[in-house]
Design an enzyme around this catalytic site. Structure first.
Site, PDB file in Angstrom:
ATOM      1  N   SER A 134       7.458  -8.744  21.655  1.00 19.61           N
ATOM      2  CA  SER A 134       8.037  -8.995  20.339  1.00 19.61           C
ATOM      3  C   SER A 134       8.296  -7.655  19.662  1.00 19.61           C
ATOM      4  O   SER A 134       7.415  -6.795  19.605  1.00 19.61           O
ATOM      5  CB  SER A 134       7.121  -9.884  19.496  1.00 19.61           C
ATOM      6  N   GLY A 175       9.603  -7.146  16.404  1.00 20.90           N
ATOM      7  CA  GLY A 175       9.803  -7.250  14.962  1.00 20.90           C
ATOM      8  C   GLY A 175      11.213  -7.693  14.620  1.00 20.90           C
ATOM      9  O   GLY A 175      11.728  -8.677  15.172  1.00 20.90           O
ATOM     10  N   ALA A 176      11.867  -6.954  13.731  1.00 21.53           N
ATOM     11  CA  ALA A 176      13.213  -7.315  13.288  1.00 21.53           C
ATOM     12  C   ALA A 176      14.230  -7.244  14.416  1.00 21.53           C
ATOM     13  O   ALA A 176      15.329  -7.817  14.303  1.00 21.53           O
ATOM     14  CB  ALA A 176      13.643  -6.407  12.143  1.00 21.53           C
ATOM     15  N   GLY A 209      13.845  -8.599  17.308  1.00 24.04           N
ATOM     16  CA  GLY A 209      13.744  -9.779  18.162  1.00 24.04           C
ATOM     17  C   GLY A 209      12.743  -9.600  19.270  1.00 24.04           C
ATOM     18  O   GLY A 209      11.586  -9.238  19.028  1.00 24.04           O
ATOM     19  N   GLY A 254       4.368 -13.814  15.067  1.00 17.91           N
ATOM     20  CA  GLY A 254       4.115 -13.728  16.504  1.00 17.91           C
ATOM     21  C   GLY A 254       3.543 -15.013  17.075  1.00 17.91           C
ATOM     22  O   GLY A 254       3.833 -15.387  18.214  1.00 17.91           O
ATOM     23  N   ASP A 255       2.735 -15.715  16.282  1.00 13.50           N
ATOM     24  CA  ASP A 255       2.171 -16.994  16.726  1.00 13.50           C
ATOM     25  C   ASP A 255       3.266 -18.052  16.865  1.00 13.50           C
ATOM     26  O   ASP A 255       3.250 -18.861  17.795  1.00 13.50           O
ATOM     27  CB  ASP A 255       1.105 -17.465  15.744  1.00 13.50           C
TER      28      ASP A 255
END
Length: 309
Positions: free
Chosen positions: A217, A219-220, A222, A248-249
Site C-alpha cells: 500500500s 498511500g495516496a 494506491g 490499510g485494514d
C-alpha cells in the site's frame, strides 16, 4: 465464513477537535468509540460487503468487555475472542478539523501468558476447519513470541486455508518465512523488511522471502501488487483528505473478499483501493463511506503486465 485474527484488539476512540495544538487544552467537538484492532476493522468492512466473519484474538478487562459488547451489535460478525487476565488496550485518534490531519496514540496491550497463548492456538486450529480464508492482522501484544505469526501461517497452510498476513517489523520478517499466500505491507514496512525503497524491487524481494503475493500500500499513490501472474498497479482517481486510520485494514478486506469471491486481480485491486480511499473519507476510524466507495470503484485505474513471475 472468513476468519480474522487480532491478537492485540483495542477499543478505538476518535476525538475531533477544531485545531490540535501542543501544550494547550482542547475542546472535543465529537467522540466516537468502536471495537478495533486491525483484524476487527477488517471484519467490520467484510461484513459491510456482505460476508460472514468470525473474529478471534484476545480480549480482557473492562475495556475488553466493552469491546465485546460493541462487537455483538455488528451484523454478520461472530465473536470468538479468547479471554485474558490483562486489560485490552485503547487507541486514541485525534482529528484536527482545520487541517484534516490525525494524531494516533496506541497503548501496548495486555501481557499474554503462555497458557493463554496455548488456549488461543487451540481455538484457532478449530476455527480453521470451517473458514474459507484467514487474515492475521496487527501488532503482537506483550508476552507472545516474535515468531507467533509464522506458526499461525503454517497452521493455516496445513489446514489448506489461504492466509493473508498484515503486520510489521520483526513479526513480519518472521511471519513471511511461514510462506503466507499474501502479505500487505505499507511502503515503510516494505522498506524495513527488504532494505529497498524501490517498491517493484522490494515487492520482488519480499516474494523471495516466502510470500506468494505481495501487495504494497502506497498511500495516496494506491498500491503495487506483485503476484504469481504479474505486476499490477492500482491508483485512486482523486487525492482525498481525511482520517487515514483503518484505510490499510479496508484494503485488506478488499483483497480478502476478492480472494474468496474468485475475482481476477484487477477487480480485487480496484476494490481494495476504492475501499481504502472511502475509509479516509469516513468520519470515524475503521469505517468506510459507502457512497464514496461506490463512486470510486469504477474509476480506479488498474494497470499491469501479466507474466510468469
Amino acid at each position: 465464513m472468513i476468519l480474522t485474527v487480532t491478537l492485540n484488539t483495542a477499543l478505538d476512540i476518535t476525538y475531533r477537535v477544531p485545531s490540535l495544538r501542543p501544550h494547550t487544552s482542547h475542546r472535543v467537538t465529537e467522540t466516537t468509540e468502536r471495537p478495533g484492532g486491525k483484524g476487527v476493522n477488517v471484519a467490520r468492512v467484510l461484513a459491510a460487503l456482505g460476508h460472514e466473519v468470525t473474529v478471534t484474538g484476545f480480549a480482557g478487562g473492562a475495556t475488553g468487555r466493552e469491546l465485546r459488547e460493541r462487537l455483538a451489535t455488528l451484523p454478520r460478525v461472530v465473536d470468538a475472542l479468547v479471554p485474558v487476565a490483562g486489560a485490552t488496550r485503547r487507541t486514541v485518534a485525534v482529528v484536527d478539523e482545520r487541517s484534516g490531519d490525525t494524531t494516533q496514540l496506541n497503548e501496548p496491550g495486555p501481557v499474554v501468558s503462555a497458557a493463554e497463548w496455548s488456549a488461543f492456538q487451540g481455538v484457532y486450529e478449530e476455527l480453521l476447519g470451517s473458514v474459507s480464508a484467514v487474515a492475521l492482522c496487527g501488532s503482537l501484544p506483550p508476552g507472545l513470541p516474535v515468531g507467533a505469526y509464522a506458526g499461525l501461517v503454517r497452521t493455516a497452510r496445513a489446514a489448506h486455508v489461504p492466509v493473508l498476513l498484515d503486520t510489521s517489523g520483526e513479526a513480519l520478517r518472521r511471519g513471511i518465512a511461514g510462506r503466507p499466500d499474501l502479505v500487505k505491507p505499507n511502503a515503510d514496512e516494505l522498506a524495513e523488511l527488504t532494505g529497498s525503497h524501490d517498491p517493484p524491487r522490494a515487492t520482488q524481494d519480499a516474494r523471495r522471502r516466502g510470500a506468494r503475493t505481495v501487495v504494497a500500500s502506497l498511500g495516496a499513490e494506491g498500491l503495487l501488487a506483485h503476484t504469481p501472474e504479474g505486476l499490477w498497479r492500482a491508483v485512486p482517481p482523486d487525492r482525498v483528505q481525511g482520517n487515514p486510520t483503518g484505510a490499510g485494514d479496508s484494503m485488506v478486506a478488499g483483497l480478502l473478499s476478492g480472494l474468496v469471491e474468485g475475482l481476477p486481480w484487477p477487480d480485487r485491486l480496484a476494490r481494495a483501493v476504492a475501499l481504502a480511499t472511502a475509509t479516509v473519507l469516513a468520519p470515524a476510524a475503521g469505517e468506510f463511506d459507502r457512497p464514496a466507495y461506490e463512486r470510486l470503484l469504477g474509476r480506479v485505474a488498474v494497470t499491469g503486465e501479466v507474466s510468469a513471475a
